[in-house]
Design an enzyme around this catalytic site. Sequence first.
Site, PDB file in Angstrom:
ATOM      1  N   CYS A  33     -15.687   4.038  -3.748  1.00 33.99           N
ATOM      2  CA  CYS A  33     -16.251   4.320  -2.334  1.00 33.99           C
ATOM      3  C   CYS A  33     -16.361   5.827  -1.701  1.00 33.99           C
ATOM      4  O   CYS A  33     -16.972   5.930  -0.987  1.00 33.99           O
ATOM      5  CB  CYS A  33     -15.839   3.102  -1.537  1.00 33.99           C
ATOM      6  SG  CYS A  33     -16.122   1.378  -1.952  1.00 33.99           S
TER       7      CYS A  33
ATOM      8  N   CYS B   2     -17.943  19.529  -8.141  1.00 39.04           N
ATOM      9  CA  CYS B   2     -18.262  18.224  -7.327  1.00 39.04           C
ATOM     10  C   CYS B   2     -17.407  17.891  -6.032  1.00 39.04           C
ATOM     11  O   CYS B   2     -16.733  18.739  -5.586  1.00 39.04           O
ATOM     12  CB  CYS B   2     -18.156  17.030  -8.338  1.00 39.04           C
ATOM     13  SG  CYS B   2     -16.723  16.638  -9.205  1.00 39.04           S
TER      14      CYS B   2
ATOM     15  N   ARG C 287     -13.948   1.906   8.855  1.00 38.74           N
ATOM     16  CA  ARG C 287     -14.002   0.500   8.094  1.00 38.74           C
ATOM     17  C   ARG C 287     -12.522  -0.173   8.127  1.00 38.74           C
ATOM     18  O   ARG C 287     -12.522  -1.524   8.189  1.00 38.74           O
ATOM     19  CB  ARG C 287     -14.658   0.402   6.805  1.00 38.74           C
ATOM     20  CG  ARG C 287     -13.559   1.247   5.951  1.00 38.74           C
ATOM     21  CD  ARG C 287     -14.563   1.771   4.594  1.00 38.74           C
ATOM     22  NE  ARG C 287     -13.593   2.484   3.645  1.00 38.74           N
ATOM     23  CZ  ARG C 287     -13.218   3.589   3.823  1.00 38.74           C
ATOM     24  NH1 ARG C 287     -13.577   4.241   5.024  1.00 38.74           N
ATOM     25  NH2 ARG C 287     -12.403   4.280   3.277  1.00 38.74           N
TER      26      ARG C 287
ATOM     27  N   SER D  50     -10.729   9.193   7.891  1.00 39.39           N
ATOM     28  CA  SER D  50     -11.843   8.885   7.377  1.00 39.39           C
ATOM     29  C   SER D  50     -11.921   7.182   7.092  1.00 39.39           C
ATOM     30  O   SER D  50     -12.707   6.560   6.667  1.00 39.39           O
ATOM     31  CB  SER D  50     -12.239   9.630   6.022  1.00 39.39           C
ATOM     32  OG  SER D  50     -11.226   9.173   5.083  1.00 39.39           O
TER      33      SER D  50
ATOM     34  N   ASP E 264       0.967  -1.028  -0.147  1.00 37.35           N
ATOM     35  CA  ASP E 264      -0.024   0.100  -0.028  1.00 37.35           C
ATOM     36  C   ASP E 264       0.783   1.236  -0.030  1.00 37.35           C
ATOM     37  O   ASP E 264       1.718   1.303   0.837  1.00 37.35           O
ATOM     38  CB  ASP E 264      -0.917   0.145   1.112  1.00 37.35           C
ATOM     39  CG  ASP E 264      -2.136   0.621   0.992  1.00 37.35           C
ATOM     40  OD1 ASP E 264      -3.216   0.271   1.285  1.00 37.35           O
ATOM     41  OD2 ASP E 264      -2.072   1.935   0.448  1.00 37.35           O
TER      42      ASP E 264
END
Length: 391
Positions: free
Chosen positions: A195, A349, A80, A76, A69
């Site tokens: 996501c 956006c 999860r 944030s 990674d």
Amino acid sequence: MPPLVEPAAELTVDEVRRYSRHLIIPDVGMAGQKRLKNARVLCVGAGGLGSPALLYLAAAGVGTLGVIDFDVVDESNLQRQVIHGQSDVGRPKAESAADSVREINPLVNVVVHNEALTTDNVMEIFSGYDLIVDGTDNFATRYMVNDAAVLLGKPYVWGSIYRFDGQASVFWAEHGPCYRCLYPEPPPPGMVPSCAEGGVLGVLCASIGSIQVNEAIKLLAGIGEPLVGRLMIYDALEMTYRSVKVRKDPECVLCGKNPTVTSLLEDYEAFCGAVSEEAQEAASGSTITAADLKSMQDRGENVYVIDVREPNEYEIVSIPGAVLIPKGEFLNGSALERLPQDKKIVLHCKSGVRSAEVLAVVKNAGFSDAVHVGGGVLSWIKTVDPSLPAY
Ligand SMILES: [Zn+2]
């Protein structure tokens, strides 16, 4: 299907104690646990899926566990990505995940790849492992993982998550279909939200991540019916699991009879097109920064700022003075007649992808001087008003 890994010579007394609940399952037993000990598994991504996957692979006694990674832990993520904690915010995810793995099971040899998986390193990194667990969240990396795995003849366990919906499968070209057999083409840019754009129920990661670990253990130990040639579809709202058959496509460009893709693509981002060509064209020369917008507003310029995100995103945070008109209303044409003719249209956006798509529509409708804000509301928060919450 034959076990992926040969058993290790023996288990130590410590290992027998630690893994006793596995050892007394007849299907796993000493032989299965010895295979896990000898196994080398790479988890691509230490995010939503990688977190539960790494935790359970470590606890299960997979001997060598790689984690790749490039990202750092963000606040944030904690909703999860349970392998990271509050004190890890700001740390590289690969290192934070490795620490958690060592804490759960010090017998695991953790290999930290604190870097992005790219076409330059994917083949070399993958060749050091028996099995890949794919926890990536974007199409470019997904296709790259698939292509590398097929080219190297390795199986991998794939999973994907979005809001309340999850999918999982095992792709192993030698014994079944590959990801390209299921999805020959990436979706059009902007059609499938990530996501980060659309959200994900935190616990969905555990549901799908645990299916991935379950399949990994079965493949490594050679037990049960692996998810090869089947796609598992999970709906957390309906609470249903169903599996559909996926056939190997004889015409698959990668694993079919006459493959045309025989090495990695040069550029997977371009293959998946983060932004569509029309949007790129529209945005070229018509992109302003968040700071530009702030100055225009401060100077009292005649601008009409439109937020093309969804109402729930607008509720979380919005740019002062922006009018909410979700992207869908531009795509179906209903928003166009409501646009003022005498003002300069400024679209934004969350990150600049959706607004670029809308910009193409708006310009086509004759608003040739319309612009959009590069980096969207996230850039506004970063450069104009850091007191607002990034989401
Ligand atoms: Zn294929």
